[in-house]
Design a protein around this motif. Sequence first.
Motif, PDB file in Angstrom:
ATOM      1  N   GLY A 190       0.814  -1.209   0.000  1.00 58.42           N
ATOM      2  CA  GLY A 190       0.000   0.000   0.000  1.00 58.42           C
ATOM      3  C   GLY A 190       0.846   1.257   0.000  1.00 58.42           C
ATOM      4  O   GLY A 190       2.015   1.257  -0.378  1.00 58.42           O
ATOM      5  N   GLY A 191       0.267   2.332   0.455  1.00 64.80           N
ATOM      6  CA  GLY A 191       0.974   3.605   0.540  1.00 64.80           C
ATOM      7  C   GLY A 191       1.481   4.069  -0.823  1.00 64.80           C
ATOM      8  O   GLY A 191       0.808   3.923  -1.837  1.00 64.80           O
ATOM      9  N   TRP A 192       2.681   4.621  -0.819  1.00 68.99           N
ATOM     10  CA  TRP A 192       3.281   5.117  -2.054  1.00 68.99           C
ATOM     11  C   TRP A 192       3.583   3.999  -3.044  1.00 68.99           C
ATOM     12  O   TRP A 192       3.746   4.254  -4.247  1.00 68.99           O
ATOM     13  CB  TRP A 192       4.547   5.910  -1.758  1.00 68.99           C
ATOM     14  N   LEU A 193       3.654   2.767  -2.577  1.00 71.29           N
ATOM     15  CA  LEU A 193       3.923   1.637  -3.480  1.00 71.29           C
ATOM     16  C   LEU A 193       2.779   1.422  -4.469  1.00 71.29           C
ATOM     17  O   LEU A 193       2.967   0.779  -5.504  1.00 71.29           O
ATOM     18  CB  LEU A 193       4.195   0.353  -2.685  1.00 71.29           C
ATOM     19  N   ILE A 194       1.616   1.968  -4.180  1.00 74.02           N
ATOM     20  CA  ILE A 194       0.508   1.901  -5.144  1.00 74.02           C
ATOM     21  C   ILE A 194       0.896   2.658  -6.413  1.00 74.02           C
ATOM     22  O   ILE A 194       0.636   2.197  -7.535  1.00 74.02           O
ATOM     23  CB  ILE A 194      -0.796   2.449  -4.523  1.00 74.02           C
ATOM     24  N   LEU A 195       1.541   3.814  -6.244  1.00 71.33           N
ATOM     25  CA  LEU A 195       1.993   4.574  -7.418  1.00 71.33           C
ATOM     26  C   LEU A 195       3.055   3.807  -8.208  1.00 71.33           C
ATOM     27  O   LEU A 195       3.085   3.870  -9.438  1.00 71.33           O
ATOM     28  CB  LEU A 195       2.544   5.941  -6.990  1.00 71.33           C
TER      29      LEU A 195
END
Length: 173
Positions: free
Chosen positions: A26-31
């Motif tokens: 999740g978090g910025w890893l979604i981008l």
Amino acid sequence: MQQEPLQEPFQESMREHRPLGVSGLGGWLILIQIGLWFTLIMLLVQINQSMLTIFNTETWEVLTAKDSGLYHPLWAPVIIFETVFNLMFLVFTVYVIVAFYRKKAILPRLMIIFYSLSLGVGIVDYLLLYQIPIARELEDGSSVRDIARSAIACAIWIPYFIKSERVQNTFVR
């Protein structure tokens, strides 16, 4: 006399050690996920549209035949370089996506290579094409914008993959 259970140390070592703090995709890893899938799709489109069209006998001849008005000795090497890089980067991108979803410990290094390679090859490609007069004339600034975007991506995401707690806690297998 009652004995202490001997299972405690064994049970303690068998427990899954979960990292403290944030982890998961999740978090910025979604981008990052969106960017990886976008890269994969764009490479497939680019290989399909650009590279297959250029290797059409007529187009190849117009660019690489010495008696052609568009001939330049760098056309063939540049086209081959771009094609080989795009095919290899396509395979590399698939490998990175697989490593990403398997949460492999090597993923942060792969992402640093991914962003650095994108920037480096973008610069080399631009410099090669700049040597061809017709390509230089047709340049509308999009190559420079692509290099700038790539440099910004490196400036943001490489430090993220080096310092992020989520990255360190997620990619451990």
